[in-house]
Design a protein around this motif. Structure first.
Motif, PDB file in Angstrom:
ATOM      1  N   LEU A  51      21.232  57.229  25.101  1.00 12.50           N
ATOM      2  CA  LEU A  51      21.545  58.360  25.973  1.00 12.50           C
ATOM      3  C   LEU A  51      23.010  58.360  26.373  1.00 12.50           C
ATOM      4  N   GLY A  52      23.582  57.172  26.534  1.00 13.03           N
ATOM      5  CA  GLY A  52      25.005  57.083  26.834  1.00 13.03           C
ATOM      6  C   GLY A  52      25.353  57.106  28.305  1.00 13.03           C
ATOM      7  N   PHE A  53      24.393  56.764  29.172  1.00 11.09           N
ATOM      8  CA  PHE A  53      24.708  56.669  30.597  1.00 11.09           C
ATOM      9  C   PHE A  53      23.912  55.537  31.227  1.00 11.09           C
ATOM     10  N   GLY A  54      24.443  55.033  32.348  1.00  9.07           N
ATOM     11  CA  GLY A  54      23.761  54.006  33.129  1.00  9.07           C
ATOM     12  C   GLY A  54      23.417  54.565  34.490  1.00  9.07           C
ATOM     13  N   LEU A  55      22.291  54.135  35.015  1.00 10.97           N
ATOM     14  CA  LEU A  55      21.809  54.635  36.307  1.00 10.97           C
ATOM     15  C   LEU A  55      21.666  53.505  37.324  1.00 10.97           C
ATOM     16  N   GLU A  56      21.855  53.854  38.573  1.00  8.02           N
ATOM     17  CA  GLU A  56      21.417  53.054  39.725  1.00  8.02           C
ATOM     18  C   GLU A  56      20.491  53.992  40.454  1.00  8.02           C
ATOM     19  N   GLN A  68      26.313  60.442  23.964  1.00  8.08           N
ATOM     20  CA  GLN A  68      25.642  61.747  24.134  1.00  8.08           C
ATOM     21  C   GLN A  68      25.900  62.352  25.507  1.00  8.08           C
ATOM     22  N   ALA A  69      25.727  61.545  26.550  1.00  2.64           N
ATOM     23  CA  ALA A  69      25.874  62.066  27.909  1.00  2.64           C
ATOM     24  C   ALA A  69      27.266  62.637  28.137  1.00  2.64           C
ATOM     25  N   GLU A  70      28.278  61.904  27.732  1.00  4.86           N
ATOM     26  CA  GLU A  70      29.647  62.381  27.920  1.00  4.86           C
ATOM     27  C   GLU A  70      29.883  63.668  27.127  1.00  4.86           C
ATOM     28  N   ARG A  71      29.401  63.718  25.886  1.00  3.45           N
ATOM     29  CA  ARG A  71      29.570  64.921  25.065  1.00  3.45           C
ATOM     30  C   ARG A  71      28.845  66.126  25.655  1.00  3.45           C
ATOM     31  N   LEU A  72      27.748  65.875  26.399  1.00  5.79           N
ATOM     32  CA  LEU A  72      26.971  66.971  26.985  1.00  5.79           C
ATOM     33  C   LEU A  72      27.467  67.378  28.370  1.00  5.79           C
ATOM     34  N   GLY A  73      28.490  66.699  28.873  1.00  8.13           N
ATOM     35  CA  GLY A  73      29.079  67.089  30.153  1.00  8.13           C
ATOM     36  C   GLY A  73      28.545  66.348  31.369  1.00  8.13           C
ATOM     37  N   LEU A 119      17.182  66.731  29.949  1.00  5.05           N
ATOM     38  CA  LEU A 119      17.407  66.045  31.222  1.00  5.05           C
ATOM     39  C   LEU A 119      18.244  66.967  32.095  1.00  5.05           C
ATOM     40  N   THR A 120      17.856  67.087  33.356  1.00 11.10           N
ATOM     41  CA  THR A 120      18.584  67.948  34.280  1.00 11.10           C
ATOM     42  C   THR A 120      19.268  67.084  35.322  1.00 11.10           C
TER      43      THR A 120
END
Length: 122
Positions: A51-56, A68-73, A119-120
């Motif tokens: 997905l290209g992102f990390g969550l807390e 992906q996440a960065e490319r999708l904004g 994902l929203t």
């Protein structure tokens, strides 16, 4: 009985240290989030692969460069609010048990969601 109490005290100490470490890491990451972010929704369709992102919790705290996440904004500081139309579980801040349950459910949903997935973020 004394051995059991000692074991419980050791487990509690380990858990407390872990929570403190996670809290410090989150505070450091939150300090880097720009203020004044828009509250508009971002619907992003993710394909196969990372997905290209990390969550807390549901808060985006890391982005993989070129992922992906960065490319999708998606941006650091965005909050994941829905997965394929299902609301991300939330709970009161400070309720460690409920936060842990919500986080585990969120991770499970992300791992098991069929792709492509919407994902929203807000």
């Amino acid at each position: 009985l004394a051995a059991t109490a000692g074991d419980l005290a050791q487990q509690a100490s380990i858990h407390a240290s872990d929570l403190q470490r996670r809290g410090t890491r989150l505070t450091d990451k939150l300090a880097k989030i720009p203020l004044g972010k828009s509250s508009s929704k971002k619907d992003c369709e993710f394909g196969d692969g990372p997905l290209g992102f990390g969550l807390e919790g549901a808060l985006v705290v890391d982005l993989e460069a070129g992922g992906q996440a960065e490319r999708l904004g998606v941006e650091v500081g965005d909050r994941l609010v829905e997965i394929d139309g299902y609301k991300v579980p939330t709970c009161k801040t400070g309720d460690v048990v409920q936060e842990d349950i919500a986080n585990k459910r969120l991770i499970k949903w992300l791992r098991e969601m069929p792709r492509p997935a919407r994902l929203t973020f807000r």
